[in-house]
Enzyme design. Structure first.
Site, PDB file in Angstrom:
ATOM      1  N   LYS A   1       0.864  -1.193   0.000  1.00 35.97           N
ATOM      2  CA  LYS A   1       0.000   0.000   0.000  1.00 35.97           C
ATOM      3  C   LYS A   1       0.896   1.236   0.000  1.00 35.97           C
ATOM      4  O   LYS A   1       1.713   1.428   0.907  1.00 35.97           O
ATOM      5  CB  LYS A   1      -0.907   0.010   1.231  1.00 35.97           C
ATOM      6  CG  LYS A   1      -1.771   1.240   1.358  1.00 35.97           C
ATOM      7  CD  LYS A   1      -2.818   1.324   0.261  1.00 35.97           C
ATOM      8  CE  LYS A   1      -3.966   0.369   0.528  1.00 35.97           C
ATOM      9  NZ  LYS A   1      -5.022   0.471  -0.517  1.00 35.97           N
TER      10      LYS A   1
ATOM     11  N   HIS B   1     -10.422  -7.156  -4.142  1.00 37.08           N
ATOM     12  CA  HIS B   1     -10.051  -6.064  -3.253  1.00 37.08           C
ATOM     13  C   HIS B   1     -10.475  -6.399  -1.825  1.00 37.08           C
ATOM     14  O   HIS B   1     -11.348  -7.233  -1.603  1.00 37.08           O
ATOM     15  CB  HIS B   1     -10.759  -4.791  -3.754  1.00 37.08           C
ATOM     16  CG  HIS B   1     -10.839  -3.696  -2.755  1.00 37.08           C
ATOM     17  ND1 HIS B   1     -11.994  -3.426  -2.032  1.00 37.08           N
ATOM     18  CD2 HIS B   1      -9.941  -2.767  -2.371  1.00 37.08           C
ATOM     19  CE1 HIS B   1     -11.780  -2.384  -1.249  1.00 37.08           C
ATOM     20  NE2 HIS B   1     -10.548  -1.971  -1.434  1.00 37.08           N
TER      21      HIS B   1
END
Length: 424
Positions: A193, A320
């Protein structure tokens, strides 16, 4: 068979201080746990968003579902649509990172929350695993990816004991985080991330991961926090390091131009989040991989429809994740098991959730060799631990958080923090 009880229980569980494009995770993540009981004693489970707007709709639906046939999903959808239309919706902070909390997703979000529980109930009544209602399993082991975050060692004001992962702000710490996650869970691919720190620094961390884990597929996700020019510049630095480049820059048009200029495989959970955006993306060639999420795509069967559309247009498919517990993980696993063209390991935040905060009997679900395994047990194969549910509900009542707000949380660390998109 008719529905005789619907219970929606909001919960909160500890969430680490994970950095992202909007700021930082708050100390507690919110979810809702849904139980649907039939008049002949079967129970179906669901898990969804616990933010105030989503929770309000779920709670309004409870009484309206009593007496329904749990096989009548069209009636469920009609009731959800009417309820949302009558009450209106509003988006909350962080919705760009959690599309299920966006007002435009209110119907698909609420429908999915109950559809999973309806399907779980149906499967229990038929004594079948839920995947059989989705066409049957093409695999019984679903691969997931190590999901890395830049993070602080502990939350500001220390609301509870620091998590065991420690700080991760430089390349050495990120590699250490990956090594622990891989040694513990056996993941075979890695996602970082990004969008939180300087882009060159984040790319350097990808380079360090490539050196430490040669042959592992790598992904980076700046959550659209890089301008088009920054995304192009980072693509030049990354070269062929990535399996795919996830949401580096905002908007369908920017993504299309980025692909045109770099040729890289682009993935998204931000610019293709419903079927209308899918249509427009195909016309522009904005993305080559869609990261599905049944929580806001309209449930498990609509996720299958999305996967078929991806197959039709030659797009890749993966999944996701947001912060979640085991019911969501197992729902993801069952639908992933039924998707023939699941091309990439799925995302999951599950390793970040503490082992004493699961609400299903038996505690946290195992991830072995990077995979979640489904069985032939009826439904999702899960039962609620009501003691744990009560504990996390009490935590919800006492934590004071009612909707996710990563921006306000970051301002506790940096008072001048402003929302700027893209930031870099």
């Amino acid at each position: 068979m008719k529905i005789q009880r619907v219970t929606v229980t909001p919960i909160a569980f500890r969430d680490p201080p994970l950095l992202n494009a909007s700021g930082i995770h708050e100390p507690y993540a919110l979810r809702s746990i849904i139980e649907i009981e039939s008049d002949n004693g079967y129970i179906g489970l669901g898990e969804s968003y616990g933010d105030a707007p989503a929770l309000a709709i779920q709670q309004q639906l409870q009484a309206q579902l009593i007496g329904l046939d749990p096989f009548n999903l069209n009636q469920l959808r009609a009731i959800v649509q009417a309820t949302v239309a009558a009450n209106g919706t509003r988006s909350i902070a962080g919705a760009e990172l959690a599309p299920g909390s966006h007002a435009s997703k209110a119907v698909s979000n609420a429908y999915s929350a109950f559809e999973v529980a309806f399907l779980d109930l149906q499967a229990h009544a038929l004594n079948l695993p839920l995947v059989d209602l989705l066409g049957g399993a093409v695999r019984d082991e679903i691969p997931f990816s190590a999901y890395l975050f830049f993070k602080y060692a502990q939350h500001i004001d220390s609301p509870y004991k620091p998590d065991s992962w420690g700080e991760a702000l430089d390349a050495e710490q990120i590699v250490g985080q990956a090594r622990r996650m891989i040694e513990t869970y056996g993941f075979k691919s890695i996602k970082l991330k990004a969008g939180a720190l300087d882009p060159e620094h984040e790319v350097a961390c990808i380079k360090a991961l490539k050196e430490a884990f040669p042959g592992y597929p790598l992904r980076i996700d700046p959550n659209a926090n890089w301008s088009l020019e920054t995304a192009v510049r980072m693509a030049e630095l990354l070269g062929d390091d990535l399996q795919y480049y996830e949401d580096p820059t905002p908007g369908l048009e920017n993504m299309a131009e980025l692909h045109r200029r770099t040729g890289l495989q682009l993935a998204t959970n931000m610019v293709v989040t419903d079927f209308d955006e899918f249509r427009r993306s195909v016309a522009l060639n904005s993305v080559q991989i869609v990261l599905a999420d049944h929580h806001y795509w309209g449930g498990l069967r609509d996720t299958l429809a999305l996967a078929k559309m991806c197959q039709t247009f030659g797009l890749g498919v993966s999944m996701h994740s947001n912060s979640h517990l085991g019911i969501s993980l197992m729902a993801m696993a069952h639908v992933a098991a039924a998707v023939p063209n699941l091309d990439y390991a799925c995302d999951t935040h599950y390793p970040w959730q503490e082992p004493d905060e699961e609400v299903v009997k038996g505690g946290k679900l195992p991830i072995v060799d990077g995979c979640v395994k489904i069985t032939r047990a009826p439904g999702l194969g899960l039962e609620l631990d009501h003691d744990q549910l009560g504990k996390l509900h009490d935590q919800y009542l006492s934590c004071g958080i009612r909707q996710r707000d990563d921006v306000q949380q970051m301002r506790r660390y940096q008072p001048q923090w402003q929302t700027v998109k893209p930031r870099f």
